[in-house]
Design a protein around this motif. Structure first.
Motif, PDB file in Angstrom:
ATOM      1  N   ARG A  14    -116.882  19.666 -17.264  1.00  0.00           N
ATOM      2  CA  ARG A  14    -116.233  18.409 -17.634  1.00  0.00           C
ATOM      3  C   ARG A  14    -116.410  18.131 -19.118  1.00  0.00           C
ATOM      4  O   ARG A  14    -117.132  17.238 -19.511  1.00  0.00           O
ATOM      5  N   GLN A  64    -110.415  19.729 -20.104  1.00  0.00           N
ATOM      6  CA  GLN A  64    -109.806  18.670 -19.290  1.00  0.00           C
ATOM      7  C   GLN A  64    -108.486  19.114 -18.652  1.00  0.00           C
ATOM      8  O   GLN A  64    -108.215  18.800 -17.500  1.00  0.00           O
ATOM      9  N   ASP A  96    -108.878  21.022 -15.367  1.00  0.00           N
ATOM     10  CA  ASP A  96    -109.720  20.397 -14.347  1.00  0.00           C
ATOM     11  C   ASP A  96    -108.933  20.060 -13.071  1.00  0.00           C
ATOM     12  O   ASP A  96    -108.392  18.960 -12.920  1.00  0.00           O
ATOM     13  N   SER A 136    -110.056  17.042 -10.862  1.00  0.00           N
ATOM     14  CA  SER A 136    -109.520  15.746 -11.293  1.00  0.00           C
ATOM     15  C   SER A 136    -108.067  15.590 -10.854  1.00  0.00           C
ATOM     16  O   SER A 136    -107.658  14.516 -10.418  1.00  0.00           O
ATOM     17  N   GLY A 143    -114.860   7.416  -9.205  1.00  0.00           N
ATOM     18  CA  GLY A 143    -114.619   8.619  -9.995  1.00  0.00           C
ATOM     19  C   GLY A 143    -113.116   8.648 -10.253  1.00  0.00           C
ATOM     20  O   GLY A 143    -112.458   7.602 -10.306  1.00  0.00           O
ATOM     21  N   VAL A 144    -112.568   9.853 -10.379  1.00  0.00           N
ATOM     22  CA  VAL A 144    -111.142   9.977 -10.677  1.00  0.00           C
ATOM     23  C   VAL A 144    -110.291   9.401  -9.529  1.00  0.00           C
ATOM     24  O   VAL A 144    -109.325   8.665  -9.762  1.00  0.00           O
ATOM     25  N   ASP A 204    -119.563   1.195  -7.946  1.00  0.00           N
ATOM     26  CA  ASP A 204    -120.078   2.563  -8.136  1.00  0.00           C
ATOM     27  C   ASP A 204    -121.530   2.446  -8.592  1.00  0.00           C
ATOM     28  O   ASP A 204    -121.913   1.431  -9.194  1.00  0.00           O
ATOM     29  N   ARG A 211    -122.726   4.254 -10.859  1.00  0.00           N
ATOM     30  CA  ARG A 211    -122.761   4.509 -12.300  1.00  0.00           C
ATOM     31  C   ARG A 211    -122.235   3.272 -13.031  1.00  0.00           C
ATOM     32  O   ARG A 211    -121.040   2.965 -12.962  1.00  0.00           O
ATOM     33  N   GLY A 226    -121.882  14.340 -15.649  1.00  0.00           N
ATOM     34  CA  GLY A 226    -121.066  13.136 -15.446  1.00  0.00           C
ATOM     35  C   GLY A 226    -120.896  12.763 -13.986  1.00  0.00           C
ATOM     36  O   GLY A 226    -120.235  11.784 -13.659  1.00  0.00           O
ATOM     37  N   GLN A 242    -128.183  -0.657  -0.827  1.00  0.00           N
ATOM     38  CA  GLN A 242    -126.762  -0.710  -1.196  1.00  0.00           C
ATOM     39  C   GLN A 242    -125.933  -1.263  -0.038  1.00  0.00           C
ATOM     40  O   GLN A 242    -125.076  -2.107  -0.227  1.00  0.00           O
TER      41      GLN A 242
HETATM   42  P1  NAD Z   1    -116.939  12.418  -7.603  1.00  0.00           P
HETATM   43  O1  NAD Z   1    -115.723  12.772  -6.839  1.00  0.00           O
HETATM   44  O2  NAD Z   1    -118.021  13.428  -7.766  1.00  0.00           O
HETATM   45  O3  NAD Z   1    -117.619  11.106  -6.953  1.00  0.00           O
HETATM   46  C1  NAD Z   1    -116.889   9.904  -6.767  1.00  0.00           C
HETATM   47  C2  NAD Z   1    -117.711   8.736  -7.221  1.00  0.00           C
HETATM   48  O4  NAD Z   1    -118.701   8.432  -6.239  1.00  0.00           O
HETATM   49  C3  NAD Z   1    -118.468   8.933  -8.542  1.00  0.00           C
HETATM   50  O5  NAD Z   1    -118.007   7.980  -9.464  1.00  0.00           O
HETATM   51  C4  NAD Z   1    -119.928   8.717  -8.134  1.00  0.00           C
HETATM   52  O6  NAD Z   1    -120.673   8.039  -9.137  1.00  0.00           O
HETATM   53  C5  NAD Z   1    -119.772   7.839  -6.902  1.00  0.00           C
HETATM   54  N1  NAD Z   1    -120.975   7.760  -6.051  1.00  0.00           N
HETATM   55  C6  NAD Z   1    -121.804   8.752  -5.665  1.00  0.00           C
HETATM   56  N2  NAD Z   1    -122.798   8.252  -4.878  1.00  0.00           N
HETATM   57  C7  NAD Z   1    -122.565   6.917  -4.761  1.00  0.00           C
HETATM   58  C8  NAD Z   1    -123.221   5.857  -4.091  1.00  0.00           C
HETATM   59  N3  NAD Z   1    -124.339   6.058  -3.390  1.00  0.00           N
HETATM   60  N4  NAD Z   1    -122.688   4.611  -4.212  1.00  0.00           N
HETATM   61  C9  NAD Z   1    -121.578   4.382  -4.929  1.00  0.00           C
HETATM   62  N5  NAD Z   1    -120.912   5.348  -5.588  1.00  0.00           N
HETATM   63  C10 NAD Z   1    -121.405   6.593  -5.507  1.00  0.00           C
HETATM   64  O7  NAD Z   1    -116.532  11.846  -9.030  1.00  0.00           O
HETATM   65  P2  NAD Z   1    -115.480  12.473 -10.021  1.00  0.00           P
HETATM   66  O8  NAD Z   1    -114.118  11.980  -9.712  1.00  0.00           O
HETATM   67  O9  NAD Z   1    -115.696  13.925 -10.068  1.00  0.00           O
HETATM   68  O10 NAD Z   1    -115.892  11.810 -11.405  1.00  0.00           O
HETATM   69  C11 NAD Z   1    -117.224  11.829 -11.878  1.00  0.00           C
HETATM   70  C12 NAD Z   1    -117.210  11.479 -13.373  1.00  0.00           C
HETATM   71  O11 NAD Z   1    -116.784  12.541 -14.166  1.00  0.00           O
HETATM   72  C13 NAD Z   1    -116.325  10.300 -13.724  1.00  0.00           C
HETATM   73  O12 NAD Z   1    -116.975   9.500 -14.668  1.00  0.00           O
HETATM   74  C14 NAD Z   1    -115.150  10.935 -14.378  1.00  0.00           C
HETATM   75  O13 NAD Z   1    -114.484  10.055 -15.266  1.00  0.00           O
HETATM   76  C15 NAD Z   1    -115.823  12.061 -15.084  1.00  0.00           C
HETATM   77  N6  NAD Z   1    -114.868  13.126 -15.434  1.00  0.00           N
HETATM   78  C16 NAD Z   1    -114.880  13.631 -16.710  1.00  0.00           C
HETATM   79  C17 NAD Z   1    -114.002  14.655 -17.044  1.00  0.00           C
HETATM   80  C18 NAD Z   1    -113.982  15.226 -18.427  1.00  0.00           C
HETATM   81  O14 NAD Z   1    -114.614  14.701 -19.308  1.00  0.00           O
HETATM   82  N7  NAD Z   1    -113.299  16.335 -18.641  1.00  0.00           N
HETATM   83  C19 NAD Z   1    -113.126  15.159 -16.098  1.00  0.00           C
HETATM   84  C20 NAD Z   1    -113.162  14.627 -14.797  1.00  0.00           C
HETATM   85  C21 NAD Z   1    -114.052  13.624 -14.488  1.00  0.00           C
END
Ligand code: NAD
Length: 421
Positions: free
Chosen positions: A159, A164, A167, A170, A213-214, A234, A236, A265, A278
């Protein structure tokens, strides 16, 4: 334990590994063939490559070969591929036999129904790119390594800004987040938007998204576009501003969480105490929502249960819960993966492979991700594996019979592979 089995079979054999692998000798002096088989997972409608990206690959020096009908159920007939310069393979077996690089959506591991049949079709040294679910089972990943292919798991694309556009996780999360809201609107007995009509005023639906997340972000946008009131939670705290910028309300829970986000991330696994707290704190918000969409996952782990049966009981009859974590065990205690059930008057939907239900655009996005990755790895129509490059090193899962991904080896507690200094 599965991890130990793989550890024994794929342990380091003591030889030193070059950090820089050169292009296969086999590819010298001829065009490298990128092959796209028809997906075999039951009901899968996506395809790994769409006609629009064929010219980018041929321009990069590759030849593209498609199994007949591979794109048909996504809305891409054979003729559109040939118009763009691709060839149609004589048969599936021929496609696998002739391709140097096989592009799949759900490869072995991710396709846990028919995926292992492909292992017999792979050739040693062949490159395979697709969803391979590398952290799910050490045995499955070990089996893929044993097939001798050089595999790239799109789940492992780092990430970082540079990667990007590659990905795929995403891309598919975007599709799932959007479709989850449409499913909720379809199942819900309520309108989503506020309406002022001669027959009275309709209040907007209240949609809660757990896990931002996404997929969660896309769910907020889609719910807002439909006129619903969206709130989201979330672990985070960094996502608060993103939620607000999309017009959602961030639900703050008075919880002490340190290290909610790992270096990649991703959200981190929380202790059972934190999860319990929670649930208690979320109960009122869940009970006050017409629709709850859960997306909370931690890579490689079972999804945390954030909505218990009692919390479902606290929701109004006719409410809807869409559990996007269903494939990973579910965020709701009552979710049945792949089914829609009505429990305590609440519709609980546990979709599997949701991105596959928007196959035209999901394939388009996925194909762009794969094309960008291949073009990134290629020089003069041949793949170059520079193991000093972060994208190559992180995304490569297996090579020469070994699991080579440092992240996957660490996850399954396999000894690190030595590299030439
Ligand atoms: P994911 O699919 O791994 O998880 C979904 C969400 O669930 C996450 O936001 C996580 O924090 C949340 N989560 C996990 N346990 C939890 C709990 N107990 N209670 C509440 N929420 C909980 O997430 P994702 O879509 O892969 O995204 C993760 C991060 O990576 C995001 O910040 C996203 O913006 C970032 N991202 C960055 C890039 C990049 O920079 N190239 C690309 C894709 C995603």
């Amino acid at each position: 334990m599965a991890g130990r089995v793989a550890s024994a079979r794929h342990s380091h054999r003591g030889r030193s590994r070059a950090t820089n692998w050169a292009t296969s000798e086999e590819w010298k002096g001829r065009q490298v063939i990128v092959g796209v088989p028809k997906e075999s997972y039951p009901g899968e409608r996506r395809v790994a490559l769409v006609p629009a990206v064929v010219p980018s690959l041929t321009k990069a020096g590759f030849e593209v070969s498609i199994e007949s009908g591979a794109g048909a159920s996504a809305g891409y007939p054979d003729a559109q591929y040939t118009e763009k310069g691709a060839k149609i393979a004589a048969s599936r077996a021929d496609l696998f036999a002739s391709a140097d690089i096989v592009l799949q959506v759900l490869g072995p591991g991710a396709n846990d129904v028919t995926g292992n049949a492909d292992l017999a079709l792979y050739r040693k040294g062949q490159v395979v790119v697709g969803f391979l679910r590398p952290l799910a089972s050490a045995q499955d990943t070990g089996r893929l390594a044993s097939s001798g292919v050089t595999s790239f798991a799109v789940e492992l694309v780092p990430r970082i800004t540079r990667a990007q556009s590659m990905d795929a996780l995403s891309s598919m999360a975007t599709v799932s987040g959007y479709k989850a809201v449409l499913m909720a609107a379809n199942v819900s007995p309520r309108f989503f938007p506020m309406m002022t009509t001669a027959a009275g005023t309709i209040t907007p639906a209240r949609v809660l998204i757990v896990g931002v997340g996404v997929a969660g972000l896309q769910a907020i946008s889609t719910a807002r576009r439909l006129g619903a009131v969206a709130s989201a939670y979330d672990i985070r705290p960094a996502v608060k501003e993103q939620v607000q910028s999309l017009g959602g309300k961030f639900v703050e829970l008075p919880l002490e969480i340190t290290g909610a986000q790992d270096t990649r991330g991703y959200g981190t696994q929380q202790s059972e105490d934190v999860i319990k707290k929670q649930r208690e704190l979320l109960a009122t918000t869940v009970g006050g929502s017409d629709v709850v969409i859960t997306t909370a996952v931690v890579p490689g782990k079972k999804a945390p249960i954030l909505v218990t049966a009692d919390m479902v009981k606290g929701m109004a009859p006719g409410s809807v819960l869409i559990d996007l974590a269903a494939e990973r065990g579910g965020n709701c205690e009552l979710t049945k993966p792949g089914e829609t059930t009505i429990q305590h008057g609440v519709s609980i939907v546990g979709p599997i492979n949701l991105a596959g239900t928007v196959p035209y655009h999901a394939s388009q996005m996925y194909a762009r991700n794969l094309m960008t990755l291949l073009v990134y790895l290629a020089k003069d129509g041949k793949l170059q594996f520079n193991m000093q490059d972060e994208v190559t090193r992180e995304t490569m899962l297996t090579r020469e019979g070994e699991i080579v991904s440092p992240r996957v080896r660490e996850f399954f507690q396999l000894p690190a592979l030595a590299t030439a200094g």
